[in-house]
Design a protein around this motif. Sequence first.
Motif, short mmCIF file in Angstrom:
data_model
loop_
_atom_site.label_atom_id
_atom_site.label_comp_id
_atom_site.label_asym_id
_atom_site.label_seq_id
_atom_site.Cartn_x
_atom_site.Cartn_y
_atom_site.Cartn_z
N VAL A 124 57.90 35.13 52.59
CA VAL A 124 56.86 35.27 51.71
C VAL A 124 56.01 36.87 52.09
CG1 VAL A 124 54.38 34.78 51.22
CG2 VAL A 124 56.29 33.15 50.74
N PRO A 125 55.77 36.99 53.43
CA PRO A 125 54.91 38.31 53.56
C PRO A 125 55.81 39.54 53.14
CG PRO A 125 54.95 36.95 55.30
CD PRO A 125 55.81 36.30 54.49
N ALA A 126 57.04 39.57 53.12
CA ALA A 126 58.02 40.69 52.78
C ALA A 126 58.10 41.08 51.50
CB ALA A 126 59.29 40.72 53.75
N LEU A 127 58.20 39.73 50.87
CA LEU A 127 58.29 39.58 49.36
C LEU A 127 57.13 40.17 48.64
CD1 LEU A 127 60.03 36.38 48.62
CD2 LEU A 127 61.02 38.60 48.55
N CYS A 128 55.81 39.79 49.20
CA CYS A 128 54.56 40.25 48.51
C CYS A 128 54.55 41.72 48.75
CB CYS A 128 53.24 39.58 49.49
SG CYS A 128 53.36 37.80 48.91
N ALA A 129 54.86 41.96 50.13
CA ALA A 129 54.90 43.43 50.47
C ALA A 129 55.68 44.57 49.39
CB ALA A 129 55.19 44.05 51.59
N ASN A 130 56.90 43.75 48.85
CA ASN A 130 57.64 44.43 47.91
C ASN A 130 57.07 44.41 46.62
OD1 ASN A 130 59.63 44.75 50.11
ND2 ASN A 130 61.03 43.12 49.17
N PRO A 165 43.83 42.66 44.00
CA PRO A 165 43.92 41.22 43.83
C PRO A 165 45.37 40.72 44.62
CG PRO A 165 43.37 41.88 41.62
CD PRO A 165 43.60 43.19 42.20
N ILE A 166 46.53 41.51 44.05
CA ILE A 166 47.59 41.15 44.62
C ILE A 166 47.61 41.26 46.20
CG2 ILE A 166 50.13 41.39 44.45
CD1 ILE A 166 49.50 42.19 41.47
N SER A 167 47.01 42.36 46.49
CA SER A 167 47.26 42.64 48.17
C SER A 167 46.20 41.83 48.65
CB SER A 167 46.37 44.06 48.09
OG SER A 167 46.07 44.41 49.47
N LEU A 168 45.20 41.20 48.13
CA LEU A 168 44.24 40.07 48.87
C LEU A 168 45.07 39.05 49.00
CD1 LEU A 168 40.56 41.12 47.36
CD2 LEU A 168 41.57 41.38 49.48
N LEU A 169 45.55 38.57 47.63
CA LEU A 169 46.39 37.34 47.64
C LEU A 169 47.51 37.32 48.72
CD1 LEU A 169 47.17 34.72 46.05
CD2 LEU A 169 48.88 35.98 44.89
N ALA A 170 48.31 38.55 49.08
CA ALA A 170 49.30 38.57 49.84
C ALA A 170 48.77 38.54 51.49
CB ALA A 170 49.86 40.05 49.76
N THR A 171 47.64 39.15 51.67
CA THR A 171 47.01 39.00 53.07
C THR A 171 46.67 37.52 53.21
OG1 THR A 171 45.72 40.94 52.35
CG2 THR A 171 45.31 39.99 54.46
N PHE A 172 46.13 36.68 52.10
CA PHE A 172 45.77 35.32 52.43
C PHE A 172 46.99 34.54 52.60
CE2 PHE A 172 45.59 31.20 50.16
CZ PHE A 172 44.64 30.68 50.84
N ALA A 211 41.98 51.81 37.77
CA ALA A 211 42.86 51.05 37.21
C ALA A 211 43.93 50.68 38.23
CB ALA A 211 43.62 51.91 36.01
N TYR A 212 44.30 51.22 38.99
CA TYR A 212 45.43 51.14 40.15
C TYR A 212 44.54 49.91 41.14
CZ TYR A 212 49.63 53.39 38.88
OH TYR A 212 50.73 54.01 38.38
N LEU A 213 43.38 50.33 41.47
CA LEU A 213 42.70 49.17 42.19
C LEU A 213 42.67 47.90 41.53
CD1 LEU A 213 39.79 50.96 44.06
CD2 LEU A 213 41.73 49.99 44.79
N VAL A 214 42.39 47.82 40.08
CA VAL A 214 42.26 46.53 39.51
C VAL A 214 43.65 45.90 39.39
CG1 VAL A 214 41.75 45.68 37.00
CG2 VAL A 214 40.13 47.33 38.10
N LEU A 215 44.70 46.73 39.47
CA LEU A 215 45.99 45.91 39.35
C LEU A 215 46.46 45.57 40.70
CD1 LEU A 215 48.29 48.46 37.44
CD2 LEU A 215 47.91 46.08 36.55
N LEU A 216 46.14 46.46 41.77
CA LEU A 216 46.72 46.12 42.98
C LEU A 216 45.83 45.16 44.04
CD1 LEU A 216 48.45 49.41 43.45
CD2 LEU A 216 49.48 47.23 43.44
#
Lengths: 258, 224, 219
Positions: free
Chosen positions: C144-150, C200-207, C193-198
Motif C-alpha cells: 500500500v505505501p508504495a502504491l500510494c506513492a506511485n 488530499p491523496i497525499s494525506l490519505l497515503a500518510t494516514f 490547482a495541484y495542491l487541491v488535486l494532490l
Amino acid sequence: MDSTIQLQASGIVKRFGSETVLDGIDLQVHRGEVLVVLGPSGCGKSTLLRCLNGLERVDSGQIALDGEQITADGAHMARMRQKIGMVFQSYDLFPHKTILDNITLAPIKVQHRPRREAEQEAEELLHRVGLWEKRDAYPRQLSGGQKQRAAIVRALCMHPEIMLFDEVTAALDPEMVREVLDVMLELAQQGLTMIIVTHEMQFARAIADRIVFLDGGRIIEESAPEQFFTAPQTPRAKEFLGTFTFTKRSTEQNSVII
Amino acid sequence: MQDLGISLLFKGSNMARLFGGLWVTVQISLIAVLLSIPLGILFGLFMTLKHPAARLVSRVYLDFIRIMPQLVLLFLVYFGVTRTFGVNLSAWTSAILVFTLWGTAEMGDLVRGALISIPRHQYDSAEALGLTRLQTYTYIIIPQTLRRLLPLAINLTTRMIKTTSLVVLIGIVEVLKVGQQIIDANRFDYPTAALWIYGVVFFLYFFACWPISLVSKRLEKRWR
Amino acid sequence: MDFAFISQYAPLYVQAAALTARIAFWGIVFSLLLGAACSFVQYYRIPVLRRVAAVYIELSRNTPLLVQLFFLYFGLPKLGIRISAEGCAVLGLTFLGGSYMAEALRSGLESVEKNQIESAQSLGFGRLQALRHVILPQAVATSVPALCANVIFLIKETSVVSAIALADLMYVAKDLIGLYYKTDEALLMLVVAYLVLLLPISLLATFLERRLRYAGFGN
C-alpha cells in the motif's frame, strides 16, 4: 493403537544438490501410534516430515497413507494433505486473520464445510486448549505458546488422520513449552496418530510409543522409549543422549591436568 | 521512402547533434546532483533536529517540493522569480536552481532515512566498547549510513536525468529539441523521420540511465 | 494580485484539472492492471513472459515520460498508428506507471514468507486458493505505501502532457502567461490547482501508511 498400518514410507531418498539428506528411510506408523523422531540437528528429521507432507519432493521412494500412494503435486496432493495435519516451529498463523478465521479458513474454503459448523467446532477446540477468549484476537496479540496452540487447533479442525509436529516448542520461551506439550499429550491420549520431531527429551520419553533415532539421513536405532533412554544400543545414540546431561567439572581434576 | 528514415541519423552530424543535446540534460543533472549531495546532507541533518521550528521548516519545504510536479517548480522559478524579484534568470540557471532544490529535498530525506535506520543498539554497543562519540560516528555510524545511502543517491541521479528532460518545456535546446529541429529540417526528404529520431532519443535516455540503475541495484543488493 | 482576473479564469483551471484527473485516473487504473500482470509473471517465474516483463520494466523505468509521449504522439503515426493526444497520454502514463506498480506489487508478494505458503499448502489449499486467501491479502497490505506513492507520482507526471497539445493545467497556465502576462496569478492558480488535486491523496497515503506500519493487523 491397533495393528493397521496408517502411514508407510519406504526407501525415501532426498537430496539437496549433491548432499543426500535422507538416505533410504523406511518407516511404518500404526493407527493411534505416537512416533517420536530424535537426532542431532541436520540429521534430516525436519526434511523427513516435510517429505511426508509433500512439501519437499522425494528423489526416490514411496509414501502411502491408508494404503493410498501420495504422488507429487496437483489436486491429489492437496486432497491428501487434508488428511495430514502439520504444525511448524514458527507457528505460521495467517497474520491478516483472527484466530477463529485462521482456524476456519481451510475447513470453509478447502473442505467447503458450512461456516457455522466449522466455527462451532473451532470454538469447541479453542475451549479445550484454553484459548476460547482469544478467538477474535489477531496472531500478533498472542504469546508464542498461545500461537502454537492455535496452530495445533488449526490443523486439527481439518480432521486429519495423522499429525506431524516439527519442533513445535523450539521457538518458545521455556515457561510456554509446557502448555503446548500438555495439549499434545492430551491428543496422544485420545488416540491421534502423531509423528513428532522434538528436542524435549523428557517429553519424548513420556509421550512416545516408539522412538526413531536418525543420523546422517538414516534410521540408526528404533526402539521403545524406555529402552532408548536407559540402554541405547548404538554408540551414536549414546553420544547424542550424552549431550543432554551436564556434569560440573571439579577444580581438582583441572589441577591434576595442570 | 518508409525505410529511408533511419539513414537520416547518419546524415551530416545528426547523431553528434543528438548526443550534444543529451549532454545538455545530463550536464544539468550532474551539476544539480553534485550540488544536492552536500546540501542534502546538511538538510538531512537539519531534519533530524528536534527543535519544532526546524521540523516545521523542513516539513513544509520537503512536502511542497515533493507534492508539486517538477514542471510546476520550473515554471515557478523561470516565470515567477524573474518577475517577482526582478532578477533575470536564464532558463539554464532556473533549471539548475530547481533541480538542486528538488535534489536537496530528496537527498535530505534519504540522509535522514539512513541516519534513523541505524538501530539504537549500534550506538549502545559502540559505547559499551568504550568508543568515544567521534569514534562511534567515524567507525560505526557513518560507514553504515553511507552503505545505505550510496545506492539510493545513485538512483537519484537517474531520476534526475529523466526529470531534466522537462527543461525543453522552458525553452532549453536539449536532445528532444535537437531531434525536433532535425525532423523539421528534413520534413520533405524524410517524412518518417519522427519515428526514427524519437525512437533514438528514447534509447539514448535509456542507455544513459540504465547502467546507473544497474550499479545502484547491484550496490543495494551487495550492501544489504 | 488581480483577483478579478483570477475569478474570471478560474473555470479554465477547473476544466484543465478535470482533464488532468481523467488522464491520471485511467493511467493509474491501467498501470495497476499492467503492473499486476508483470508482478505475477515475475513472482511465479513464468518462462519467457518474465523476461519480457523484465525488459519492459527496465525500458519503462529508465526513460522519461516526455520522451515516451513524443514517440507515441509524433513517431507512431509514421507507422500508420494514429492515437488521439488523450489516448497517447493515457498510454504513455500506463507504460510508465506499469513498471512502478509492478515493482511495488512484486516486493509485496515477495515479502510474504515462504512459511505462510507452506502452512497454507499443508492445510490442503491449492495454488490459487493460497494466492487468494493467504498471499494476496498480506502482499497488498505491504504494498500500500508504495502504491500510494506511485499514484501521487503518476498524477504529477501528467503535467508533461501539455507537450502534446493537451489543455491540462500547465497548458492553461502557460497560455495565460503568454497571452496576458498575468504571471503571478497564473502561477498561483497553477499551484493551488495541484495542491487541491494532490494534497488530499497525499494525506490519505500518510494516514494509510501510518496505520499499516504502526498497527498492522489486529491493533
